[in-house]
Design an enzyme around this catalytic site. Structure first.
Site, short mmCIF file in Angstrom:
data_model
loop_
_atom_site.label_atom_id
_atom_site.label_comp_id
_atom_site.label_asym_id
_atom_site.label_seq_id
_atom_site.Cartn_x
_atom_site.Cartn_y
_atom_site.Cartn_z
N ALA A 10 0.86 -1.26 -0.01
CA ALA A 10 -0.09 -0.01 -0.08
C ALA A 10 0.80 1.19 0.02
O ALA A 10 0.36 2.33 0.39
CB ALA A 10 -0.92 0.09 1.37
N ARG A 12 2.33 2.73 -2.47
CA ARG A 12 2.27 3.66 -3.61
C ARG A 12 1.09 3.13 -4.64
O ARG A 12 0.48 2.05 -4.31
CB ARG A 12 3.63 3.94 -4.32
CG ARG A 12 4.26 2.69 -4.78
CD ARG A 12 5.59 2.93 -5.12
NE ARG A 12 6.58 1.86 -4.88
CZ ARG A 12 6.83 0.83 -5.88
NH1 ARG A 12 6.27 0.68 -7.07
NH2 ARG A 12 7.53 -0.17 -5.75
N ASP A 60 7.39 -8.64 3.76
CA ASP A 60 7.56 -8.92 2.44
C ASP A 60 6.32 -10.25 2.35
O ASP A 60 6.50 -11.33 3.05
CB ASP A 60 8.89 -9.66 2.08
CG ASP A 60 9.00 -10.02 0.65
OD1 ASP A 60 8.03 -10.52 -0.02
OD2 ASP A 60 10.14 -10.00 0.40
N VAL A 61 5.29 -10.04 1.54
CA VAL A 61 4.26 -11.06 1.62
C VAL A 61 4.69 -12.21 0.79
O VAL A 61 4.09 -13.30 1.12
CB VAL A 61 3.12 -10.45 0.46
CG1 VAL A 61 2.40 -9.19 1.42
CG2 VAL A 61 3.48 -10.16 -0.79
N ASN A 87 -3.22 -6.72 -2.66
CA ASN A 87 -2.57 -6.08 -3.99
C ASN A 87 -1.18 -5.75 -4.32
O ASN A 87 -0.92 -5.58 -5.31
CB ASN A 87 -3.27 -4.54 -3.53
CG ASN A 87 -2.31 -3.26 -4.46
OD1 ASN A 87 -2.81 -3.30 -5.44
ND2 ASN A 87 -1.17 -2.62 -3.92
N SER A 139 -5.34 -8.97 -13.06
CA SER A 139 -4.96 -8.13 -14.20
C SER A 139 -5.54 -8.69 -15.40
O SER A 139 -6.04 -10.02 -15.35
CB SER A 139 -3.31 -8.32 -14.56
OG SER A 139 -3.28 -7.69 -15.80
N TYR A 152 4.33 -13.32 -15.05
CA TYR A 152 3.05 -12.22 -14.63
C TYR A 152 1.69 -12.66 -14.66
O TYR A 152 0.86 -12.82 -14.20
CB TYR A 152 3.31 -10.86 -15.13
CG TYR A 152 2.57 -9.60 -14.40
CD1 TYR A 152 2.49 -9.20 -13.27
CD2 TYR A 152 1.52 -9.13 -15.12
CE1 TYR A 152 1.67 -8.19 -12.61
CE2 TYR A 152 0.68 -8.23 -14.78
CZ TYR A 152 0.75 -7.78 -13.38
OH TYR A 152 -0.12 -6.83 -12.99
N ALA A 154 0.90 -15.78 -15.72
CA ALA A 154 0.59 -16.87 -14.86
C ALA A 154 0.09 -16.59 -13.53
O ALA A 154 -0.73 -17.17 -12.95
CB ALA A 154 1.71 -17.70 -14.95
N LYS A 156 -1.19 -13.88 -12.17
CA LYS A 156 -2.68 -13.24 -12.44
C LYS A 156 -3.62 -14.26 -12.64
O LYS A 156 -4.85 -14.08 -12.06
CB LYS A 156 -2.58 -11.95 -13.29
CG LYS A 156 -1.57 -10.89 -12.61
CD LYS A 156 -1.78 -10.59 -11.28
CE LYS A 156 -1.14 -9.15 -10.79
NZ LYS A 156 -1.48 -8.45 -9.48
P1 NDP Z 1 3.38 -0.28 -8.12
O1 NDP Z 1 4.72 -0.91 -8.60
O2 NDP Z 1 3.13 1.35 -8.07
O3 NDP Z 1 3.17 -0.83 -6.49
C1 NDP Z 1 3.30 -2.24 -6.10
C2 NDP Z 1 3.21 -2.22 -4.34
O4 NDP Z 1 3.34 -3.28 -4.15
C3 NDP Z 1 4.41 -1.29 -3.86
O5 NDP Z 1 3.71 -0.71 -2.74
C4 NDP Z 1 5.28 -2.48 -3.40
O6 NDP Z 1 6.11 -2.01 -2.33
C5 NDP Z 1 4.44 -3.38 -3.04
N1 NDP Z 1 5.13 -4.86 -3.16
C6 NDP Z 1 5.82 -5.25 -4.33
N2 NDP Z 1 6.22 -6.51 -3.73
C7 NDP Z 1 5.84 -6.66 -2.50
C8 NDP Z 1 6.26 -7.61 -1.56
N3 NDP Z 1 6.83 -9.06 -1.82
N4 NDP Z 1 5.85 -7.61 -0.24
C9 NDP Z 1 4.98 -6.26 0.07
N5 NDP Z 1 4.61 -5.50 -0.67
C10 NDP Z 1 5.17 -5.62 -2.13
O7 NDP Z 1 2.25 -1.13 -8.64
P2 NDP Z 1 0.57 -0.90 -8.83
O8 NDP Z 1 0.17 0.12 -7.95
O9 NDP Z 1 0.45 -0.39 -10.45
O10 NDP Z 1 -0.11 -2.46 -9.00
C11 NDP Z 1 -0.53 -2.61 -7.70
C12 NDP Z 1 -1.34 -4.38 -8.08
O11 NDP Z 1 -2.12 -3.83 -9.24
C13 NDP Z 1 -0.56 -4.96 -8.12
O12 NDP Z 1 -0.75 -6.38 -8.10
C14 NDP Z 1 -0.22 -5.23 -9.93
O13 NDP Z 1 0.20 -6.39 -10.42
C15 NDP Z 1 -1.75 -4.74 -10.26
N6 NDP Z 1 -1.97 -4.27 -11.67
C16 NDP Z 1 -1.44 -3.13 -11.95
C17 NDP Z 1 -1.83 -2.64 -13.18
C18 NDP Z 1 -1.27 -1.43 -13.76
O14 NDP Z 1 -1.46 -1.00 -14.79
N7 NDP Z 1 -0.72 -0.60 -12.81
C19 NDP Z 1 -2.75 -3.35 -14.28
C20 NDP Z 1 -2.92 -4.86 -13.74
C21 NDP Z 1 -2.84 -5.10 -12.33
P3 NDP Z 1 7.56 -1.23 -2.34
O15 NDP Z 1 7.34 0.08 -2.32
O16 NDP Z 1 8.34 -1.86 -1.20
O17 NDP Z 1 8.27 -1.70 -3.82
#
Ligand code: NDP
Length: 244
Positions: A10, A12, A60-61, A87, A139, A152, A154, A156
């Protein structure tokens, strides 16, 4: 008593917008982050300025142990979790022929195993409450596939199967499980795309634009609410009509 929502990833993008939107709906918010920064503390202040409580949980999830610690922290504080939004997600794109085993595993570990880790522990709590809403962020490429995203897509697609199976397991327990399939949304995940590619993508979208995090957060708000009480096991597209 306020309801409690837990949003993974959450810090960003879409997750942050979901956290702020649910805070505006009077939920106490547990924000999952991996690295502390000024923007994480600013998010906590922004959430609290809406008159609700915010708990920052580090983890880390993809780690079962770290996830267990996060869930324990939330339950110790509030003794309940009403809404879970899975998310957190990453991409590590490349054609299969050039994709390393690590890049395949990393994406599955965060996106799919992460969803398993968090949900498994939250469901134990929701079963005690006999109530809960689980919202998984999938997605459109989990449905359509996408060149360069075998890992990715796979992960989703796996989330969609997971969502439907769990909805069947938990329907009689008053726990609803749904997935959202976003199209192209303007976040740091898509910021890396060249402008020309974004323009070409927008041309193929009936609504002629990329989506905004708020477009996803608005659907989460609805799925978290009592207004969605007869909806489970669904995959709802928020993609400007990209996939029909
Ligand atoms: P961002 O890259 O902007 O944000 C991803 C978030 O996930 C960040 O807060 C990041 O934290 C966190 N994160 C990543 N890996 C882990 C982990 N192992 N444990 C805990 N937190 C983690 O992505 P979006 O906001 O665009 O995407 C959010 C979701 O929506 C994702 O699941 C993405 O696949 C999905 N999605 C996005 C699309 C798009 O066009 N943007 C389209 C379809 C689906 P940190 O700051 O630590 O890196």
């Amino acid at each position: 008593m306020r309801k409690v929502a837990f949003i993974t990833g959450a810090t960003r993008g879409i997750g942050k917008e979901i956290a702020l939107t649910l805070a505006s709906e009077n939920y106490d918010i547990a924000v999952n982050y991996r690295t502390m920064s000024d923007s994480v503390t600013a998010l906590k202040s922004d959430i609290e300025s809406k008159g609700v409580d915010c708990l920052l949980v580090k983890g880390d999830v993809s780690s079962y142990e770290e996830t267990e610690n996060m869930i324990n922290e939330i339950i110790t504080k509030w003794e309940r979790i009403d809404v879970l939004v899975n998310n957190a997600g990453i991409t590590k794109d490349g054609l299969l022929i050039r994709m390393s085993k690590e890049n395949f595993n990393d994406v599955i570990a965060t996106n799919l195993m992460g969803t398993f880790n968090v949900t498994k522990m939250v469901v134990s709590q929701m079963l005690k409450q006999k109530d809960g809403k689980i919202i998984n962020i999938s997605s459109v490429v989990g449905i359509s596939g996408n060149s360069g995203q075998c890992n990715y897509s796979a992960s989703k697609a796996g989330i969609i199967g997971f969502t439907k199976s769990l909805a069947k397991e938990l329907g009689s327990k008053n726990i609803l499980v749904n997935a959202i399939a976003p199209g192209y949304i303007q976040t740091s995940m898509t910021d890396g795309l060249k402008e020309q590619i974004k323009e070409d993508i927008a041309k193929n979208i009936p609504l002629k634009r990329l989506g905004k995090p708020k477009d996803i957060a608005n659907l989460v708000k609805f799925l978290a609410s009592e207004d969605s009480s007869y909806i489970t096991g669904q995959v709802i597209h928020v993609d400007g009509g990209l996939l029909m």
